[in-house]
Design a protein around this motif. Structure first.
Motif, short mmCIF file in Angstrom:
data_model
loop_
_atom_site.label_atom_id
_atom_site.label_comp_id
_atom_site.label_asym_id
_atom_site.label_seq_id
_atom_site.Cartn_x
_atom_site.Cartn_y
_atom_site.Cartn_z
N SER A 157 -0.17 -1.38 27.68
CA SER A 157 0.14 -2.44 26.72
C SER A 157 -0.12 -1.96 25.29
O SER A 157 -0.64 -0.86 25.08
N ASN A 232 2.60 -9.23 30.69
CA ASN A 232 2.00 -9.40 29.35
C ASN A 232 0.49 -9.43 29.48
O ASN A 232 -0.16 -10.46 29.31
N THR A 249 2.81 -11.72 23.09
CA THR A 249 2.06 -10.48 23.22
C THR A 249 0.97 -10.47 22.14
O THR A 249 0.79 -11.44 21.41
N GLU A 295 5.46 -3.52 26.25
CA GLU A 295 5.50 -4.06 27.60
C GLU A 295 6.94 -4.19 28.10
O GLU A 295 7.24 -3.87 29.26
#
Length: 451
Positions: A157, A232, A249, A295
């Motif tokens: 991420s 996420n 996000t 992502e």
């Protein structure tokens, strides 16, 4: 994070979120005319930054629309509704209190030792789990069912967290590149029931395979299944640590103090059109460019590589909450949104709807995105269906999966994103039935094509 740390975080976020959302209410508005529907759709498009639409506006009279309203805007919205001849009733009187109650319940259970840890033998599918526990579940599932499951790292991420998934291939598979299914959950952080549901029905299917269930054996032996419980992961972690109602996000936006992008407006197929905000502070902010979010990029790169290696995807489903709807492409088109595979997509949606209803008598609506909702662009299901561009980059084309859907899970607004844990099990049970129906449909179609 150890148990003491988790308990501290839960207590802290409960108090913080209660204060942050103190006095926020969720209003239910039921449009009685198509003029009401059109006005609510326009309100969402033009003032969505002020009024948090918990449900999309469906192009249907009498279908409820839920909006979270800050205390300082309640008088304004009441006046706007009165001018349009619209009433409302309060679904949630104080969001802050509901958040605090949920987080307190979680911390109390953990403090009293009623969570058996994250080992698969003690994994409780009927409670919500932290990011760390979900990632541990991925590893443990791969170990427990190593004869048919392997874990994989999708990528990292924006804050450096691993995003992991599993691949399922039955022991009877004889194809080096069978057709594939992609399931992802948790693209919107606050939709906790999504990862919980994905994990729940996955475990049931794996047990059925090992017990020799004929349908599931055929499903796993003839298709590859890629399953990402939580995409996420930064946003999801933030809902546990700081803000239970966070959606986006956690990436930084240049020259803006506002954090994050809506990852379901950031997919490249027809990115940047209607229904996606250009304002960084909006919950539907589309991002500075298509695939700006790592992502989203991770997921696209993974699937494009599989396609380049010769594997075709026939199913792509993104699990959300809430409103109980099965949404097929197209979403980006204002008019004529039906795809050339519309009839087949609706036939499968009907079979899924029937399987869901037969499980707990819950009804899901279904239809093409912009036909039952107002148009929005840069969404997962449009990319999932969009034509694959073999020589393009990750902003060119889509996946080419015939059966591409967004599935909005429970409920219909009584609790919204704060769905109680006692509804997790019925949610994954009805989705388990829907996935079985999906598998049977796809297998029948594949068989008919071979013949």
């Amino acid at each position: 994070m150890n148990l003491v740390g988790i308990i501290f975080v839960l207590i802290a976020v409960g108090r913080f979120s209660e204060a942050k959302y103190e006095g926020h209410q969720v209003w239910r508005i039921i449009p009685a005319t198509y003029q009401h529907v059109e006005w609510l759709g326009e309100l969402e498009r033009t003032r969505g930054e002020e009024f948090d639409f918990w449900t999309p506006v469906l192009k249907r009279v009498n279908h409820p629309v839920d909006i979270m309203v800050r205390p300082d805007l309640q008088s304004l919205l009441r006046t706007l509704l009165q001018h349009r001849g619209l009433g409302f009733h309060v679904m949630i009187d104080d969001v802050g209190k509901l958040v605090s109650s949920q987080m307190s319940e979680l911390s109390e259970r953990r403090e009293n030792g009623r969570l058996s840890g994250t080992a698969l033998s003690g994994f409780d599918y009927n409670v919500y789990h932290t990011y760390e526990e979900i990632m541990q579940w991925v590893d443990d599932i791969a170990t427990e069912y190593s004869h048919i499951v392997e874990s994989f790292l999708l990528g990292y991420s924006s804050e450096g967290r691993p995003i992991k998934g599993i691949k399922i291939r039955g022991t009877g598979s004889h194809d080096a590149n069978p057709r594939a299914v992609w399931f992802e959950g948790g693209i919107h952080a606050r939709e906790w029931v999504s990862p919980a549901t994905v994990m729940g029905f996955t475990q049931k299917l794996l047990d059925e395979y090992d017990n020799g269930d004929n349908l599931v054996v055929e499903m796993f032996d003839n298709l590859d299944w890629y399953i990402i419980p939580s995409l996420n992961v930064d946003g999801y972690s933030y809902t546990w640590s700081s803000d239970r109602m966070w959606r986006k996000t956690r990436s930084l936006n240049a020259e803006s103090p506002c954090i994050g992008t809506d990852p379901n407006r950031n997919w490249p197929y027809e990115w940047g059109g209607v229904g996606a905000s250009t304002w960084e502070c909006s919950d539907t902010y589309r991002g500075a460019r298509p695939v700006s979010e790592i992502e989203v990029s991770n997921a696209i790169d993974f699937m494009r590589k599989k396609k380049a290696d010769g594997q075709d995807f026939i199913v792509f489903i993104d699990f959300h909450s809430y409103s109980q709807v099965i949404i097929a492409p197209w979403s980006y088109l204002d008019s004529d949104p039906r795809t050339e595979d519309y009839n087949d997509q609706m036939a499968l949606a009907l079979e899924m709807q029937s399987a869901i209803k037969d499980t707990h008598d819950v009804v899901y609506n279904y239809g093409a995105g912009a036909e039952i909702l107002y148009a929005c662009s840069g969404v997962t299901s449009d990319w999932g269906y969009g034509t694959y561009s073999q020589h393009g980059g990750n902003t060119d084309g889509g996946l080419g999966a015939k059966y591409s859907y967004t599935v909005e899970l429970r409920d219909e607004g009584q609790h919204g994103f704060l769905l109680p844990e006692d509804q997790i099990q019925p949610s994954y049970e009805e989705m388990h039935a829907a996935v079985r129906a999906l598998g049977a449909h796809v297998l029948n179609e594949m068989s008919a094509t071979v013949q």
